[in-house]
Design a protein around this motif. Structure first.
Motif, PDB file in Angstrom:
ATOM      1  N   VAL A 145       5.460  15.149   1.003  1.00  0.00           N
ATOM      2  CA  VAL A 145       5.752  13.881   0.350  1.00  0.00           C
ATOM      3  C   VAL A 145       7.208  13.541   0.627  1.00  0.00           C
ATOM      4  N   SER A 146       7.455  12.303   1.038  1.00  0.00           N
ATOM      5  CA  SER A 146       8.806  11.807   1.243  1.00  0.00           C
ATOM      6  C   SER A 146       8.882  10.455   0.532  1.00  0.00           C
ATOM      7  N   GLY A 147       9.328  10.484  -0.725  1.00  0.00           N
ATOM      8  CA  GLY A 147       9.303   9.268  -1.546  1.00  0.00           C
ATOM      9  C   GLY A 147       7.869   8.917  -1.855  1.00  0.00           C
ATOM     10  N   SER A 148       7.426   7.752  -1.396  1.00  0.00           N
ATOM     11  CA  SER A 148       6.016   7.372  -1.593  1.00  0.00           C
ATOM     12  C   SER A 148       5.255   7.407  -0.268  1.00  0.00           C
ATOM     13  N   ASN A 149       5.842   8.100   0.714  1.00  0.00           N
ATOM     14  CA  ASN A 149       5.238   8.197   2.044  1.00  0.00           C
ATOM     15  C   ASN A 149       4.919   9.639   2.408  1.00  0.00           C
ATOM     16  N   VAL A 150       4.213   9.791   3.520  1.00  0.00           N
ATOM     17  CA  VAL A 150       3.836  11.100   4.037  1.00  0.00           C
ATOM     18  C   VAL A 150       4.673  11.401   5.273  1.00  0.00           C
ATOM     19  N   LYS A 151       5.165  12.634   5.337  1.00  0.00           N
ATOM     20  CA  LYS A 151       6.026  13.069   6.436  1.00  0.00           C
ATOM     21  C   LYS A 151       5.356  14.225   7.173  1.00  0.00           C
TER      22      LYS A 151
END
Length: 173
Positions: free
Chosen positions: A47-53
């Motif tokens: 999880v990177s903030g509200s995104n996927v990394k």
């Protein structure tokens, strides 16, 4: 929605945490970023903030709300799979089909999109012991398929999955 033997079932994979280790064994692409080439090997999805990394094998990239690994067109047959460290029982499990990672609060949600007949491979073997009589295993396959059809038919169009991989639905690995 009518299900057929070529239907895709969406299975929520039980995982925990904001970071999941995976291993690609075969030909995969990222649906959301066609420029990324994915060599075989280990990756960390997080999880990177509200995104996927995704990080690993020379890639360190935030993809977006979803990260979808698209399995190559049966290159390598059933040996072409993605292995997920589920973080729940310290076991790694091989998955066929496509895998979608999304952010769910502070954790990752993992959904396996797999043809129904391949899904049954991962159900019958875990719902019953393979030492049982062949006819009992055949009945289990019919029951599992019927249960999955019903789950697929009754899923709402807004749902991201049809079934879960636990005894809440059918054990699937």
């Amino acid at each position: 929605v009518s299900a057929s033997s070529s239907s895709i079932i969406r299975v929520r994979v039980t995982t925990s945490g904001s970071s999941i280790n995976i291993n690609l064994n075969g030909d995969y692409t990222i649906k959301e970023d066609s420029s990324a080439t994915l060599p075989r090997g280990a990756y960390t999805i997080s999880v990177s903030g509200s995104n996927v990394k995704i990080k690993g094998q020379g890639i360190d990239k935030v993809i977006g709300k979803n990260l979808t690994f698209v399995r190559g067109a049966n290159i390598g047959g059933d040996n072409n799979h993605l292995t997920i460290d589920t973080n729940t029982d310290r076991k790694s499990i091989n998955y066929l089909g496509d895998i979608v990672f999304t952010v769910n609060g502070t954790s990752l949600r993992v959904i396996n999109h797999i043809p129904l007949e391949q899904y049954l491979y991962g159900v019958v073997a875990y719902e019953m012991d393979n030492s049982w009589p062949l006819e009992a295993l055949k009945v289990q396959a019919v029951c599992a398929r019927s249960y999955a059809y019903e789950a697929m038919s009754s899923s709402s169009s807004s749902s991201t999955y049809d079934i879960v991989d636990t005894t809440s639905d059918q054990v699937y690995k």
